[in-house]
Design an enzyme around this catalytic site. Structure first.
Site, PDB file in Angstrom:
ATOM      1  N   HIS A  57     -15.024 -16.560 -56.804  1.00  0.00           N
ATOM      2  CA  HIS A  57     -15.071 -17.877 -57.521  1.00  0.00           C
ATOM      3  C   HIS A  57     -13.790 -18.135 -58.207  1.00  0.00           C
ATOM      4  O   HIS A  57     -12.702 -17.333 -58.036  1.00  0.00           O
ATOM      5  CB  HIS A  57     -16.214 -17.787 -58.718  1.00  0.00           C
ATOM      6  CG  HIS A  57     -17.472 -17.406 -58.197  1.00  0.00           C
ATOM      7  ND1 HIS A  57     -18.119 -18.652 -57.692  1.00  0.00           N
ATOM      8  CD2 HIS A  57     -18.539 -16.757 -58.027  1.00  0.00           C
ATOM      9  CE1 HIS A  57     -19.659 -18.583 -57.281  1.00  0.00           C
ATOM     10  NE2 HIS A  57     -19.550 -17.333 -57.459  1.00  0.00           N
ATOM     11  N   ASP A  59     -10.765 -24.517 -58.733  1.00  0.00           N
ATOM     12  CA  ASP A  59     -11.778 -25.230 -58.022  1.00  0.00           C
ATOM     13  C   ASP A  59     -11.168 -26.909 -58.010  1.00  0.00           C
ATOM     14  O   ASP A  59     -11.234 -27.339 -57.035  1.00  0.00           O
ATOM     15  CB  ASP A  59     -13.190 -25.254 -58.944  1.00  0.00           C
ATOM     16  CG  ASP A  59     -13.860 -24.004 -58.514  1.00  0.00           C
ATOM     17  OD1 ASP A  59     -13.457 -23.391 -57.651  1.00  0.00           O
ATOM     18  OD2 ASP A  59     -14.806 -23.974 -59.298  1.00  0.00           O
TER      19      ASP A  59
END
Length: 388
Positions: free
Chosen positions: A136, A166
């Site tokens: 992540h 991200d």
């Protein structure tokens, strides 16, 4: 794939998005905001017709239509390849090898459309020892050095939400890569794969800091540098009402204005003394004591529209209403929801939110009809479970 006239510099560009989470949808949203006709291929199992007709609350889905497809069904795979054959670009965010196992990898897509730009969004990238494994945003930041540098002196690294990895190092770089590759195909070049990895993009974002290290102007310790919260004139301060101001008075003349307007009388009041790290701890305590004497808005009344470089730290609800943000329409109300406006801005071909966020499968029949499926064929696909 037909649609009503779109607004933006990418009007006429057609994109297929294999539904994912985070950076991939952000890329698709950016392209749609700029006028691209983006079709989101959602899982057939996610389709709930009772939700149709009202916007999906997930703002990252805005601007595009949705078709529900079972990618593991042979006829579902054929539907996606038919969409690809008519498209300019594709976005997928599966783990490496998954699209290939579904029969929707670069080889299959380039076979039906040699000019397709095949955009791949992953954290680790398509190759390397960690490519097959889960991760992540925080994991990707950790490997680039970026996470190491974020935090207070003597304390642990602090994750900067998932905006840096991200969306900054991931989704924006994929959007940039797709548009670059599209320019190549428009110039007569072949279709190609864009391998956008969050670790690559985030590493790229650290270039300036690495340059400062080479110049001897950046220390590796957290909270020890001009731009990481160590300098008292580049930090946030609590005010009398518990709200905060952000201070960024880096240059001498801006710092001088800050000192003059606030009445600061500490030892770091002159431009030369303020740059001495030995004065920073004492100066920070003095600035903290000073800013605690007024409310946030009282300080902004005094300092806001000046060159003192002081701004209010606004919460999520306050930000859209700030006079500057409102004047620039940085946030817009669309479908009854306040949300960030498309960016950047174009003088001749402005972007726009093209449609509200769609629920999975909300446009299945419309999209299938546009690629040549008649009513009977659509019914057969739905009965077989290939689409929903």
């Amino acid at each position: 794939m037909t649609r009503s006239a779109a607004s933006g510099p990418l009007a006429g560009v057609r994109v297929v998005e294999l539904a994912g989470i985070g950076p991939g949808p952000f890329t698709a949203m950016m392209l749609a905001d700029m006028g691209a006709d983006v079709i989101r291929v959602d899982r057939a199992s996610a389709v709930d017709p009772s939700s149709f007709g009202t916007p999906d609350p997930d703002l990252l889905k805005r601007g595009r239509r949705s078709v529900g497809v079972d990618l593991k069904h042979p006829d579902g795979r054929t539907v996606v390849l038919d969409l690809v054959a008519r498209a300019d670009a594709l976005i997928e965010g599966f783990r490496p090898g998954v699209a290939e196992r579904l029969g929707l990898g670069p080889a299959e897509c380039l076979a039906v459309n040699p000019h397709i730009v095949y955009g791949r969004m992953t954290g680790w990238g398509q190759s390397g020892p960690l490519a097959p494994y889960a991760g992540h945003d925080i994991d990707y930041l950790a490997l680039t050095g970026a996470l190491y540098g974020i935090g207070r002196a003597g304390q642990r690294p602090v994750p900067p939400m998932n905006l840096l990895g991200d969306f900054g190092g991931g989704g924006m770089f994929l959007a940039f890569g797709i548009v670059c590759a599209l320019l190549g195909t428009r110039a007569g070049g072949p279709g190609q794969v864009v391998d956008a990895a969050i670790v690559d993009g985030t590493a790229m974002l650290t270039t300036a800091i690495r340059g400062l290290r080479e110049l001897g102007r950046w220390r590796d310790e957290r909270g020890a540098n001009l731009l990481d919260g160590a300098a008292p004139f580049y930090d946030t301060y609590a005010c009398a009402d518990g709200k905060y101001v952000a201070v960024g008075a880096l240059e001498p003349r801006f710092y001088a204005e800050l000192v003059e307007r606030t009445g600061y009388g500490g030892p770091a009041g002159d431009a030369a003394a303020r740059l001495d790290p030995a004065t920073w701890a004492a100066a920070r305590a003095e600035w903290a004591e000073l800013f605690a004497t007024r409310t946030r808005d009282e300080w902004i009344d005094l300092l806001g529209e000046t060159d003192a470089c002081v701004s209010p730290v606004l919460d999520w609800d306050e930000a859209p209403a700030h006079p500057h943000m409102a004047a620039r329409q940085a946030f817009v109300s669309y479908g009854g929801v306040t949300q960030p406006a498309p960016a950047p801005r174009f003088s001749a071909t402005p972007g726009a939110i093209q449609r509200p966020p769609a629920h999975p499968g909300e446009h299945t029949d419309e999209i299938l009809a546009a690629i040549g499926r008649d009513v009977a064929a659509i019914a057969a696909l739905r009965d077989s479970g290939a689409v929903a």
